[in-house]
Design a protein around this motif. Structure first.
Motif, short mmCIF file in Angstrom:
data_model
loop_
_atom_site.label_atom_id
_atom_site.label_comp_id
_atom_site.label_asym_id
_atom_site.label_seq_id
_atom_site.Cartn_x
_atom_site.Cartn_y
_atom_site.Cartn_z
N ARG A 117 1.24 -1.61 0.09
CA ARG A 117 -0.46 0.04 0.13
C ARG A 117 0.40 1.08 -0.24
O ARG A 117 2.37 0.82 0.77
N LEU A 160 -4.73 -4.14 10.41
CA LEU A 160 -3.97 -4.58 9.26
C LEU A 160 -4.21 -3.48 8.06
O LEU A 160 -3.04 -4.10 7.25
N HIS A 169 2.56 -7.74 9.27
CA HIS A 169 0.89 -7.50 8.30
C HIS A 169 0.81 -9.20 8.26
O HIS A 169 -0.04 -10.25 8.80
N ARG A 199 -1.53 -11.36 10.38
CA ARG A 199 -2.91 -11.92 9.24
C ARG A 199 -2.64 -14.13 9.96
O ARG A 199 -4.03 -14.28 10.53
N ALA A 243 -13.35 -0.34 8.41
CA ALA A 243 -13.91 -1.64 6.88
C ALA A 243 -14.89 -2.27 6.37
O ALA A 243 -16.06 -2.87 5.65
N GLY A 244 -15.29 -2.89 7.31
CA GLY A 244 -17.13 -3.72 7.73
C GLY A 244 -17.86 -2.78 8.01
O GLY A 244 -19.10 -3.52 7.20
N THR A 252 -18.95 -1.19 3.48
CA THR A 252 -18.57 -2.46 2.69
C THR A 252 -20.53 -2.57 2.97
O THR A 252 -20.77 -2.34 1.51
N VAL A 287 -8.22 -0.46 -5.67
CA VAL A 287 -7.28 -0.18 -4.46
C VAL A 287 -5.88 0.31 -4.85
O VAL A 287 -4.91 0.26 -6.54
N ARG A 334 -1.98 0.35 -4.49
CA ARG A 334 -0.72 0.27 -4.12
C ARG A 334 0.85 1.37 -4.76
O ARG A 334 0.61 1.03 -5.73
N THR A 361 -13.84 -8.17 -6.18
CA THR A 361 -14.22 -7.01 -4.87
C THR A 361 -13.88 -8.02 -3.65
O THR A 361 -14.36 -6.53 -3.32
N PHE A 362 -13.79 -8.89 -3.16
CA PHE A 362 -12.71 -8.70 -1.96
C PHE A 362 -10.93 -8.85 -2.22
O PHE A 362 -10.44 -9.51 -0.98
N ARG A 420 -3.68 -10.46 0.98
CA ARG A 420 -4.34 -9.02 1.45
C ARG A 420 -5.77 -8.92 1.60
O ARG A 420 -6.66 -7.16 1.56
N CYS A 455 -10.04 -9.60 1.92
CA CYS A 455 -10.36 -9.11 2.46
C CYS A 455 -10.67 -10.09 3.83
O CYS A 455 -11.24 -11.14 3.44
C1 HEM Z 1 -19.39 -6.00 1.15
C2 HEM Z 1 -18.37 -5.62 2.26
C3 HEM Z 1 -17.04 -5.63 1.56
C4 HEM Z 1 -15.92 -5.37 0.74
C5 HEM Z 1 -16.21 -5.18 -0.04
C6 HEM Z 1 -14.73 -5.58 1.05
C7 HEM Z 1 -13.70 -5.43 0.48
C8 HEM Z 1 -12.73 -5.06 0.55
C9 HEM Z 1 -11.42 -4.93 0.05
C10 HEM Z 1 -11.44 -4.62 -1.40
C11 HEM Z 1 -10.22 -4.72 1.59
C12 HEM Z 1 -8.67 -4.79 0.43
C13 HEM Z 1 -8.32 -3.12 0.95
C14 HEM Z 1 -7.18 -3.21 0.38
O1 HEM Z 1 -6.27 -4.19 0.83
O2 HEM Z 1 -6.89 -2.04 -0.07
C15 HEM Z 1 -10.89 -5.13 1.99
C16 HEM Z 1 -9.73 -5.39 3.11
C17 HEM Z 1 -10.09 -5.53 4.68
N1 HEM Z 1 -11.41 -6.01 4.65
FE1 HEM Z 1 -12.91 -6.18 3.59
N2 HEM Z 1 -14.47 -5.60 2.40
C18 HEM Z 1 -15.55 -6.19 2.85
C19 HEM Z 1 -16.59 -6.41 4.48
C20 HEM Z 1 -15.58 -6.13 5.41
C21 HEM Z 1 -16.24 -6.83 6.21
C22 HEM Z 1 -17.44 -7.02 6.63
C23 HEM Z 1 -15.05 -6.66 7.51
C24 HEM Z 1 -14.60 -6.81 8.69
C25 HEM Z 1 -15.58 -7.46 9.54
C26 HEM Z 1 -14.21 -6.45 6.82
C27 HEM Z 1 -12.37 -6.48 7.01
C28 HEM Z 1 -11.54 -6.32 6.76
C29 HEM Z 1 -10.20 -6.11 6.95
C30 HEM Z 1 -9.69 -6.04 8.37
C31 HEM Z 1 -9.45 -5.71 5.63
C32 HEM Z 1 -8.10 -5.39 5.00
C33 HEM Z 1 -7.21 -7.37 5.35
C34 HEM Z 1 -5.81 -6.84 5.28
O3 HEM Z 1 -5.13 -6.04 4.74
O4 HEM Z 1 -5.08 -7.88 5.49
N3 HEM Z 1 -14.47 -6.19 5.02
N4 HEM Z 1 -11.70 -5.51 2.00
#
Ligand code: HEM
Length: 520
Positions: free
Chosen positions: A79, A95, A103, A107, A301-302, A305, A369, A371, A452-453, A458, A460
């Motif tokens: 990032r 995170l 990191h 994880r 994050a949660g 989204t 996103v 990088r 999407t995720f 890294r 989600c």
């Molecule tokens: C539709 C719902 C969601 C979408 C579309 C989504 C999408 C994403 C994306 C694209 C990333 C990568 C971000 C990056 O690296 O710049 C991410 C990371 C993350 N998300 Fe989600 N997210 C969702 C729901 C959630 C929920 C419900 C939680 C927690 C309860 C969550 C926790 C996290 C965390 C902690 C990261 C960082 C992970 C890391 O860098 O190791 N997300 N999410």
């Protein structure tokens, strides 16, 4: 930059708006959909974007290039410094801000806490909160159909879910008409931060001035309403997280009985994380500031989204009443007169699953996103692209420091992979075999060939959590209510996480008409 030859010079891309700002005003405009969609439609899988003062950036959605950025070479593409610094200022050390070994360590400790088994344990919390939501809406439509701000209720529900299931803390009993000030602050976070996005590259320089205390004093003097709002939001999140953390720590120190008395009876993600941390070996253990930082990170994050994804799904169901009826029929049959659909049945309901996947494909809440390449590296391509000089480019030498934008939405909507109907919302596509082109493309996403995720180390961490949340909330709401469109025009705004407004207003909201379902 202008006079020095760059290996990226021949990559095609849109002309800059100005030398100073490049394409950033288009990229970071909340109405910039046409620009972002255009990048996916007009160019090949890698596009050159102009950054500030002649800097060259890459917008990437070619599958092989995506695999390199998010999986194979993920520790080269970290990032960016300004993204990490601004996120750390807002949320602390979680995170989203840790890199490399730190990191990986976070994880390792946290992946098991987000496992499916833990999600199963949380089903009663998910159902209880969704029923509270249902009762809150029902009490407001006692005299028939009413217009209600669906986004507000989805955001409050998502906060309460991440609060109870994530932190073992109740923010909002979902009774009053207005959520508390804290929930309001969090809801304003994404639009406020996005409004400051153009100035983020200045942050690493600003952070070199004086001590944190001096910087804070200077910050308070800057006459920008948006910046001051950002400071208030960040302070509110920090204060709440610290309070919850202290309460948890004390309960854990008092023993099992005190833990059981807490919201969620110690089954929440934070309690499990704190317990896992206590028993982890010294080298795997996380310091307290990193546990604390995860809390604000989960909330951030949660919340927007999943609540955005839910609001978007309800809007699409209102636009397609036939899909809404079919989905309701599937849910009502699975309920069989009962109150809850068990975990295994719910996650496998085919039509509900198809609607969720299709919405998350076409309207991915996070559209891009960023990088930054930490060293010189070569970007592979699955398809050559034609350079501005007419020659084919097979791979791209990426200089150290280049910012790379991962085109999540562009990949999800790529007609070369998904077929000519890629831009249409068609849940049925998930009930038939997917095109061979997508099956063989090796898109590196963790979820159904979708970005999407994200994917790789890294990806989600909350993706199962959000799936479950969407399905439980939809099952409970659809079995009780019928959703139709309001007469007001709803506009979805591009931001770090997309959000709806009425027309050009800046306030996140989505009014919809809700009525009771007859005969249930
Ligand atoms: C539709 C719902 C969601 C979408 C579309 C989504 C999408 C994403 C994306 C694209 C990333 C990568 C971000 C990056 O690296 O710049 C991410 C990371 C993350 N998300 Fe989600 N997210 C969702 C729901 C959630 C929920 C419900 C939680 C927690 C309860 C969550 C926790 C996290 C965390 C902690 C990261 C960082 C992970 C890391 O860098 O190791 N997300 N999410």
């Amino acid at each position: 930059r202008v006079f020095i030859h760059s290996p990226l010079d021949k990559i095609p891309g849109p002309p800059p708006v100005s030398f100073a700002k490049g394409n950033l005003p288009q990229l970071y405009d909340r109405n910039g959909w046409d620009f972002i969609k255009g990048l996916g439609e007009k160019y090949g899988g890698v596009v050159k974007i102009n950054g500030l003062y002649g800097a060259k950036m890459l917008f990437v959605f070619d599958p092989a290039a995506l695999s390199s950025v998010v999986v194979k070479d993920q520790y080269v593409y970290e990032r960016s410094e300004d993204a990490t610094k601004s996120t750390r200022l807002m949320l602390g050390d979680g995170l989203l801000t840790s890199q490399g070994e730190t990191h990986r360590k976070q994880r390792k400790l946290m992946n098991p806490v987000f496992s499916i088994n833990h999600m199963r344990d949380m089903m009663p919390i998910f159902y209880q909160i969704s029923r509270n939501l249902r009762d809150a809406i029902a009490s407001r439509i006692d005299n028939g159909e009413k217009e209600i701000d669906v986004l507000d209720w989805m955001a409050r529900t998502a906060l309460e879910l991440v609060g109870q299931a994530g932190l073992g803390y109740s923010f909002d009993p979902l009774v009053q008409d207005k959520a508390d000030a804290y929930a309001e602050a969090i809801k304003a976070l994404v639009p406020t931060a996005f409004g400051l996005r153009l100035y983020r590259p200045l942050l690493p320089i600003a952070l070199k001035i004086g001590t944190p205390a001096i910087r804070r004093r200077i910050l308070k003097l800057i006459p920008s309403t948006r910046l001051q709002r950002m400071r208030e939001i960040s302070d509110a999140i920090d204060a709440h997280s610290k309070r919850i953390f202290e309460e948890k720590k004390q309960a854990l120190a008092r023993g099992d009985e005190a833990v059981l008395k807490q919201v969620g009876a110690g089954k929440d993600i934070l309690s499990r994380l704190m317990q896992a941390n206590m028993t982890a070996s010294e080298e795997d253990r996380l310091p307290e500031n990193e546990l604390l930082g995860q809390m604000s990170t989960f909330i951030f994050a949660g919340m927007d989204t999943t609540s955005g994804a839910l609001a978007h799904t309800l809007q699409l169901l209102a636009e397609h009443p036939d899909v809404q009826d079919k989905m309701r029929a599937e849910i009502v049959a699975a309920l069989g007169g009962g109150q809850e659909i068990p975990y295994d049945t719910l996650v496998d309901l085919p039509y509900l699953d198809a609607v969720c996947r299709e919405t998350l494909r076409l309207y991915a809440p996070v559209t891009t996103v960023n990088r930054t390449a930490q060293e010189d590296i070569v970007l592979p391509l699955s398809e050559p692209i034609r350079g501005t000089d007419g020659n084919l480019i097979q791979e791209i030498p990426v200089p150290k420091g280049t910012e790379v934008i991962v085109g999540i939405l562009a990949s999800n909507r790529n007609p070369a992979l998904w077929g000519p109907d890629a831009a249409e919302w068609k849940p049925e596509r998930w009930l038939e075999p997917l095109p061979d082109t997508i099956n063989t493309a090796r898109v590196p996403g963790v979820y159904s060939h979708l970005m999407t995720f994200l994917g790789g180390g890294r990806a989600c961490i909350g993706f199962k959590f959000s799936q479950l949340e969407m399905k439980v909330v939809l099952a409970v709401l659809l079995s009780s209510f019928k959703f139709s469109l309001s007469s007001k025009e709803i506009v979805w705004n591009v931001a770090g996480i997309q959000y709806p407004t009425v027309g050009a207003s800046g306030k996140p909201e989505m009014p919809m008409k809700i009525d009771r379902v007859k005969n249930t």
